[in-house]
Design a protein around this motif. Structure first.
Motif, mmCIF file in Angstrom:
data_model
loop_
_atom_site.group_PDB
_atom_site.id
_atom_site.type_symbol
_atom_site.label_atom_id
_atom_site.label_comp_id
_atom_site.label_asym_id
_atom_site.label_seq_id
_atom_site.Cartn_x
_atom_site.Cartn_y
_atom_site.Cartn_z
ATOM 1 N N ARG A 89 0.863 -1.191 0.000
ATOM 2 C CA ARG A 89 0.000 0.000 0.000
ATOM 3 C C ARG A 89 0.892 1.230 0.000
ATOM 4 O O ARG A 89 1.569 1.518 0.992
ATOM 5 C CB ARG A 89 -0.921 0.000 1.223
ATOM 6 N N ASN A 90 0.880 1.960 -1.093
ATOM 7 C CA ASN A 90 1.725 3.150 -1.194
ATOM 8 C C ASN A 90 1.315 4.199 -0.161
ATOM 9 O O ASN A 90 2.152 4.960 0.339
ATOM 10 C CB ASN A 90 1.639 3.736 -2.604
ATOM 11 N N SER A 91 0.028 4.206 0.182
ATOM 12 C CA SER A 91 -0.471 5.185 1.152
ATOM 13 C C SER A 91 0.127 4.980 2.543
ATOM 14 O O SER A 91 0.096 5.881 3.371
ATOM 15 C CB SER A 91 -1.993 5.113 1.234
ATOM 16 N N TYR A 92 0.674 3.798 2.800
ATOM 17 C CA TYR A 92 1.322 3.519 4.091
ATOM 18 C C TYR A 92 2.546 4.419 4.249
ATOM 19 O O TYR A 92 2.869 4.847 5.368
ATOM 20 C CB TYR A 92 1.725 2.057 4.146
ATOM 21 N N TYR A 93 3.201 4.697 3.122
ATOM 22 C CA TYR A 93 4.403 5.526 3.146
ATOM 23 C C TYR A 93 4.108 6.971 2.754
ATOM 24 O O TYR A 93 4.779 7.897 3.211
ATOM 25 C CB TYR A 93 5.452 4.954 2.177
ATOM 26 N N ASP A 94 3.124 7.167 1.885
ATOM 27 C CA ASP A 94 2.810 8.506 1.386
ATOM 28 C C ASP A 94 1.384 8.872 1.798
ATOM 29 O O ASP A 94 0.409 8.458 1.177
ATOM 30 C CB ASP A 94 2.960 8.526 -0.140
ATOM 31 N N LYS A 95 1.276 9.671 2.839
ATOM 32 C CA LYS A 95 -0.048 10.033 3.357
ATOM 33 C C LYS A 95 -0.804 10.972 2.427
ATOM 34 O O LYS A 95 -2.007 11.198 2.617
ATOM 35 C CB LYS A 95 0.086 10.678 4.742
ATOM 36 N N THR A 96 -0.102 11.517 1.422
ATOM 37 C CA THR A 96 -0.777 12.407 0.475
ATOM 38 C C THR A 96 -1.258 11.656 -0.767
ATOM 39 O O THR A 96 -1.872 12.268 -1.655
ATOM 40 C CB THR A 96 0.164 13.540 0.034
ATOM 41 N N ASP A 97 -0.986 10.373 -0.843
ATOM 42 C CA ASP A 97 -1.420 9.569 -1.989
ATOM 43 C C ASP A 97 -2.943 9.621 -2.096
ATOM 44 O O ASP A 97 -3.648 9.317 -1.128
ATOM 45 C CB ASP A 97 -0.955 8.120 -1.813
ATOM 46 N N PRO A 98 -3.482 9.991 -3.269
ATOM 47 C CA PRO A 98 -4.945 10.066 -3.408
ATOM 48 C C PRO A 98 -5.620 8.690 -3.350
ATOM 49 O O PRO A 98 -6.836 8.616 -3.162
ATOM 50 C CB PRO A 98 -5.136 10.715 -4.782
ATOM 51 N N ASN A 99 -4.842 7.639 -3.521
ATOM 52 C CA ASN A 99 -5.396 6.274 -3.506
ATOM 53 C C ASN A 99 -5.189 5.642 -2.122
ATOM 54 O O ASN A 99 -4.559 4.596 -1.993
ATOM 55 C CB ASN A 99 -4.728 5.421 -4.586
ATOM 56 N N GLN A 100 -5.733 6.284 -1.096
ATOM 57 C CA GLN A 100 -5.518 5.821 0.274
ATOM 58 C C GLN A 100 -6.140 4.441 0.527
ATOM 59 O O GLN A 100 -5.688 3.711 1.411
ATOM 60 C CB GLN A 100 -6.096 6.827 1.263
ATOM 61 N N ASN A 101 -7.165 4.088 -0.214
ATOM 62 C CA ASN A 101 -7.872 2.827 0.035
ATOM 63 C C ASN A 101 -7.567 1.761 -1.017
ATOM 64 O O ASN A 101 -8.366 0.859 -1.225
ATOM 65 C CB ASN A 101 -9.384 3.090 0.084
#
Length: 459
Positions: A404-416
């Motif tokens: 999950r890229n959002s785990y590292y990048d909190k600004t990733d629009p694909n949080q889910n």
């Protein structure tokens, strides 16, 4: 059968029943269809009967005529008899001495029963020899003995060599069933394995297939335990008769079930811990509990268990569907590797693959990853990141990573969005499968997503 010194032991067989089967098939071709799925050439004790039955099976699969002339001719061509007159005389005698052609199923049952009794004798001799001569531990010999008996009971015991005809028939029948299922499904492809409940993943790996060792790996926090439990629930819901066995070496069975209830009830995990819930949430928990309690899911949270312990417990299951082990690095080996963890993990993964093959079920083993991804700009895992052993990749049929890229990048629009990276796949192509991730419920879902990334898919 293998060769053993069985001095003084009379091996059980029934020559009348063996010849009666041959006679019934020669008398009426359609009779073979009644027993071909259960009666194999190796079940016959008399060499001549075994060879003739194998040849008749070949004729049956080729949709050719089966009678005294065709079978006799084939017997001569394959060296069963030297002369056609000799072959026909034997076949005619078998037909004349067959009490009733319509009773072929009973004759086949007698042949198979005698075969099982002989198998028990051979297995007993092997067990005695192992106990007398082996340098293995007592636990290893007990496991060997249990496996021998289990193989006989399940009809999978091995012989020295098995004629290909039986295996070919099985494959043709399985393929014919797939073709039929595909036509009934409007011409769409069908899976050979159990559905994971995640449609895109199923298309990539063709479901959870028998005898496969599937490694599911991820860095901490990616949700590998939740994903495995979601698969367990999905399979159990769809295949109600299948038993799903979970071996949790890290979490207690209460923790595992709590997670499953949160996923099923769409309940935030903190609510389950604090009890601070709305009436609607409480009702959802009760509904989820009712669903889960009727599923054939079995959980064992014994810490530090080894493959021998697991296999012994699994043999007692009646209709095993999937085995999940969480996780690989917490398992122990029956042998002492004096701190060599790489060699120990190598033995464990090799034995897990052997177990999957012996029990003929898919085994999903969760695995940790080394810290390599944390030190790279692109933190997607690679096969080289599997922790403790290169043999994990070698022994596995399928290797999947969760990322999950959002785990590292909190600004990733694909949080889910979670990427399931199929890095090794013996059944097809590798590549990326996209999943929905509802972190508050520890739940993965199917999702249709257009996800742009320079390393999106290597398949």
């Amino acid at each position: 059968m293998a060769e053993y010194d069985l001095t003084g032991i009379n091996l059980p067989f029934d020559p009348t029943a063996e010849e009666a089967v041959i006679g019934a098939v020669v008398g009426t071709k359609d009779m073979l269809g009644e027993v071909i799925e259960t009666l194999r050439p190796e079940h016959f004790y008399i060499d001549r009967c075994r060879e003739i039955y194998a040849l008749m099976t070949q004729l049956y699969m080729s949709n050719e005529k089966i009678d005294v002339l065709t079978v006799g001719d084939m017997c001569v061509r394959h060296g069963v008899f030297e002369q056609a007159t000799e072959a026909r005389a034997f076949l005619m005698g078998a037909l004349e001495h067959c009490p009733s052609v319509s009773s072929i199923a009973k004759y086949a049952e007698i042949v198979t029963e005698k075969y099982l009794l002989r198998s028990l004798i051979f297995a007993s001799k092997e067990i005695i020899d192992a106990a007398n001569n082996s340098a293995d531990t007592a636990d290893a010999i007990v496991d060997f003995a249990e496996q021998k008996i289990f193989d006989i009971r399940s009809g999978t015991q091995s012989s020295s060599l098995t004629h290909i005809v039986g295996v070919v028939y099985d494959r043709v029948r399985a393929f014919s069933d797939l073709v039929k299922s595909s036509r009934e499904n409007g011409g769409q492809p069908v899976m050979t394995g159990l559905s994971t409940g995640f449609s895109e993943l199923d298309k990539r790996i063709f479901g959870l297939n028998k005898s496969d060792l599937i490694i599911l790996a991820a860095r901490p926090g990616m949700g590998k335990t939740s994903f495995a439990m979601n698969i367990a629930t999905n399979v159990s819901k769809r295949f109600r008769d299948k038993q799903i066995c979970v071996f949790s070496l890290e979490m207690s069975k209460e923790q595992i079930v709590s997670r499953m209830m949160c996923s099923e009830a769409l309940l935030p995990s903190d609510v389950m811990k604090t009890g601070h819930s709305t009436p609607e949430q409480l009702n959802n928990v009760m509904v989820a509990a009712d669903v889960l309690q009727h599923l054939e899911i079995y959980i064992d949270d014994t810490p530090g268990c080894n493959v021998t312990n697991i296999k012994s417990k699994l043999r007692r299951m009646k209709n095993l569907g999937v085995v999940i082990i969480d996780y690989l690095q917490l398992m122990t080996s029956v042998n002492n590797f004096h701190g060599n963890r790489v060699a120990e993990i190598s033995e464990i993964t090799r034995n897990l693959k052997i177990m999957a093959k012996e029990l003929n079920v898919p085994v999903i083993a969760l695995s940790q990853l080394a810290r390599g991804p944390e030190q790279r700009p692109d933190k997607r895992p690679l096969l080289s990141d599997l922790r403790d052993s290169g043999s994990i990749e070698q022994d596995a049929d399928i290797v999947m990573f969760l990322y999950r890229n959002s785990y590292y990048d909190k600004t990733d629009p694909n949080q889910n969005i979670c990427e399931c990276l199929v890095a090794k796949n013996r059944h097809g192509e590798t590549g990326t499968v996209y999943l929905g991730w509802q972190g508050e419920y520890t739940k993965f879902t199917n999702v249709e997503v257009k996800y742009s990334h320079q390393n999106q898919d290597n398949g």
